[in-house]
Motif scaffolding. Structure first.
Motif, PDB file in Angstrom:
ATOM      1  N   THR A   9      49.478  38.115  50.041  1.00  0.00           N
ATOM      2  CA  THR A   9      48.031  38.043  49.890  1.00  0.00           C
ATOM      3  C   THR A   9      47.380  37.133  50.924  1.00  0.00           C
ATOM      4  N   ALA A  10      48.177  36.453  51.721  1.00  0.00           N
ATOM      5  CA  ALA A  10      47.662  35.465  52.670  1.00  0.00           C
ATOM      6  C   ALA A  10      46.747  36.099  53.707  1.00  0.00           C
ATOM      7  N   GLY A  11      45.450  35.831  53.587  1.00  0.00           N
ATOM      8  CA  GLY A  11      44.481  36.334  54.542  1.00  0.00           C
ATOM      9  C   GLY A  11      44.101  37.789  54.347  1.00  0.00           C
ATOM     10  N   ILE A  12      44.853  38.500  53.543  1.00  0.00           N
ATOM     11  CA  ILE A  12      44.612  39.924  53.341  1.00  0.00           C
ATOM     12  C   ILE A  12      43.603  40.161  52.225  1.00  0.00           C
ATOM     13  N   THR A  13      43.677  39.350  51.179  1.00  0.00           N
ATOM     14  CA  THR A  13      42.749  39.505  50.058  1.00  0.00           C
ATOM     15  C   THR A  13      41.308  39.444  50.548  1.00  0.00           C
ATOM     16  N   GLU A  14      41.023  38.510  51.427  1.00  0.00           N
ATOM     17  CA  GLU A  14      39.669  38.363  51.964  1.00  0.00           C
ATOM     18  C   GLU A  14      39.234  39.609  52.733  1.00  0.00           C
ATOM     19  N   GLN A  15      40.165  40.203  53.477  1.00  0.00           N
ATOM     20  CA  GLN A  15      39.855  41.409  54.237  1.00  0.00           C
ATOM     21  C   GLN A  15      39.559  42.587  53.317  1.00  0.00           C
ATOM     22  N   VAL A  16      40.297  42.683  52.224  1.00  0.00           N
ATOM     23  CA  VAL A  16      40.065  43.770  51.262  1.00  0.00           C
ATOM     24  C   VAL A  16      38.708  43.578  50.577  1.00  0.00           C
ATOM     25  N   ILE A  17      38.390  42.354  50.203  1.00  0.00           N
ATOM     26  CA  ILE A  17      37.089  42.089  49.583  1.00  0.00           C
ATOM     27  C   ILE A  17      35.960  42.388  50.573  1.00  0.00           C
ATOM     28  N   GLU A  18      36.143  42.012  51.820  1.00  0.00           N
ATOM     29  CA  GLU A  18      35.126  42.287  52.840  1.00  0.00           C
ATOM     30  C   GLU A  18      34.920  43.791  53.036  1.00  0.00           C
ATOM     31  N   ALA A  19      35.996  44.559  52.925  1.00  0.00           N
ATOM     32  CA  ALA A  19      35.897  46.011  53.077  1.00  0.00           C
ATOM     33  C   ALA A  19      35.318  46.686  51.835  1.00  0.00           C
ATOM     34  N   ASN A  20      35.275  45.957  50.715  1.00  0.00           N
ATOM     35  CA  ASN A  20      34.807  46.499  49.440  1.00  0.00           C
ATOM     36  C   ASN A  20      33.814  45.548  48.783  1.00  0.00           C
ATOM     37  N   PRO A  21      32.636  45.356  49.367  1.00  0.00           N
ATOM     38  CA  PRO A  21      31.693  44.375  48.824  1.00  0.00           C
ATOM     39  C   PRO A  21      31.237  44.684  47.395  1.00  0.00           C
ATOM     40  N   HIS A  22      31.370  45.929  46.970  1.00  0.00           N
ATOM     41  CA  HIS A  22      30.957  46.296  45.609  1.00  0.00           C
ATOM     42  C   HIS A  22      31.790  45.601  44.539  1.00  0.00           C
ATOM     43  N   ILE A  23      32.995  45.162  44.867  1.00  0.00           N
ATOM     44  CA  ILE A  23      33.849  44.552  43.834  1.00  0.00           C
ATOM     45  C   ILE A  23      33.463  43.117  43.511  1.00  0.00           C
ATOM     46  N   THR A  24      32.608  42.515  44.322  1.00  0.00           N
ATOM     47  CA  THR A  24      32.198  41.133  44.036  1.00  0.00           C
ATOM     48  C   THR A  24      31.383  41.046  42.750  1.00  0.00           C
ATOM     49  N   PHE A  25      30.860  42.157  42.305  1.00  0.00           N
ATOM     50  CA  PHE A  25      30.067  42.183  41.075  1.00  0.00           C
ATOM     51  C   PHE A  25      30.897  42.582  39.854  1.00  0.00           C
ATOM     52  N   LEU A  26      32.184  42.826  40.053  1.00  0.00           N
ATOM     53  CA  LEU A  26      33.066  43.258  38.969  1.00  0.00           C
ATOM     54  C   LEU A  26      33.884  42.084  38.446  1.00  0.00           C
ATOM     55  N   PRO A  27      34.444  42.207  37.244  1.00  0.00           N
ATOM     56  CA  PRO A  27      35.293  41.131  36.709  1.00  0.00           C
ATOM     57  C   PRO A  27      36.587  41.002  37.523  1.00  0.00           C
ATOM     58  N   PRO A  28      37.299  39.872  37.368  1.00  0.00           N
ATOM     59  CA  PRO A  28      38.534  39.645  38.135  1.00  0.00           C
ATOM     60  C   PRO A  28      39.573  40.759  37.959  1.00  0.00           C
ATOM     61  N   VAL A  29      39.739  41.231  36.727  1.00  0.00           N
ATOM     62  CA  VAL A  29      40.612  42.387  36.505  1.00  0.00           C
ATOM     63  C   VAL A  29      39.719  43.604  36.678  1.00  0.00           C
ATOM     64  N   LEU A  30      39.901  44.289  37.782  1.00  0.00           N
ATOM     65  CA  LEU A  30      39.025  45.399  38.127  1.00  0.00           C
ATOM     66  C   LEU A  30      39.176  46.546  37.125  1.00  0.00           C
ATOM     67  N   PRO A  31      38.087  47.178  36.766  1.00  0.00           N
ATOM     68  CA  PRO A  31      38.150  48.288  35.819  1.00  0.00           C
ATOM     69  C   PRO A  31      39.022  49.434  36.348  1.00  0.00           C
ATOM     70  N   THR A  32      39.702  50.093  35.435  1.00  0.00           N
ATOM     71  CA  THR A  32      40.506  51.256  35.776  1.00  0.00           C
ATOM     72  C   THR A  32      39.628  52.289  36.475  1.00  0.00           C
ATOM     73  N   ASN A  33      40.187  52.922  37.478  1.00  0.00           N
ATOM     74  CA  ASN A  33      39.546  53.954  38.305  1.00  0.00           C
ATOM     75  C   ASN A  33      38.552  53.412  39.325  1.00  0.00           C
ATOM     76  N   THR A  34      38.503  52.089  39.523  1.00  0.00           N
ATOM     77  CA  THR A  34      37.714  51.530  40.623  1.00  0.00           C
ATOM     78  C   THR A  34      38.408  51.930  41.922  1.00  0.00           C
ATOM     79  N   LEU A  35      37.642  52.379  42.893  1.00  0.00           N
ATOM     80  CA  LEU A  35      38.210  52.764  44.185  1.00  0.00           C
ATOM     81  C   LEU A  35      38.143  51.596  45.155  1.00  0.00           C
TER      82      LEU A  35
END
Length: 69
Positions: free
Chosen positions: A23-49
């Motif tokens: 996860t080192a440095g990669i988690t941030e890149q995934v969040i940056e590529a998916n800004p919509h997940i910042t509004f979701l809970p830590p455990v992402l809902p099933t079927n989130t893309l």
């Protein structure tokens, strides 16, 4: 090449570890590529893309100091 991943009740960290091996440095890149997940809970809902970007392993930028030979 980017992949689309369908979450099955996982955290971003667990998805990163599963697909990238760490996860080192990669988690941030995934969040940056998916800004919509910042509004979701830590455990992402099933079927989130998630778009999983192509990444390279982070490289060390700090020089290590060795105190003893």
């Amino acid at each position: 090449m980017q992949k689309i991943y369908t979450v099955q009740g996982e955290t971003v960290d667990s998805v990163c570890h599963k697909h990238y091996g760490n996860t080192a440095g990669i988690t941030e890149q995934v969040i940056e590529a998916n800004p919509h997940i910042t509004f979701l809970p830590p455990v992402l809902p099933t079927n989130t893309l998630l778009m999983l970007p192509t990444t390279t392993k982070p490289t060390a930028t700090k020089k290590l100091i060795q105190l003893w030979d």
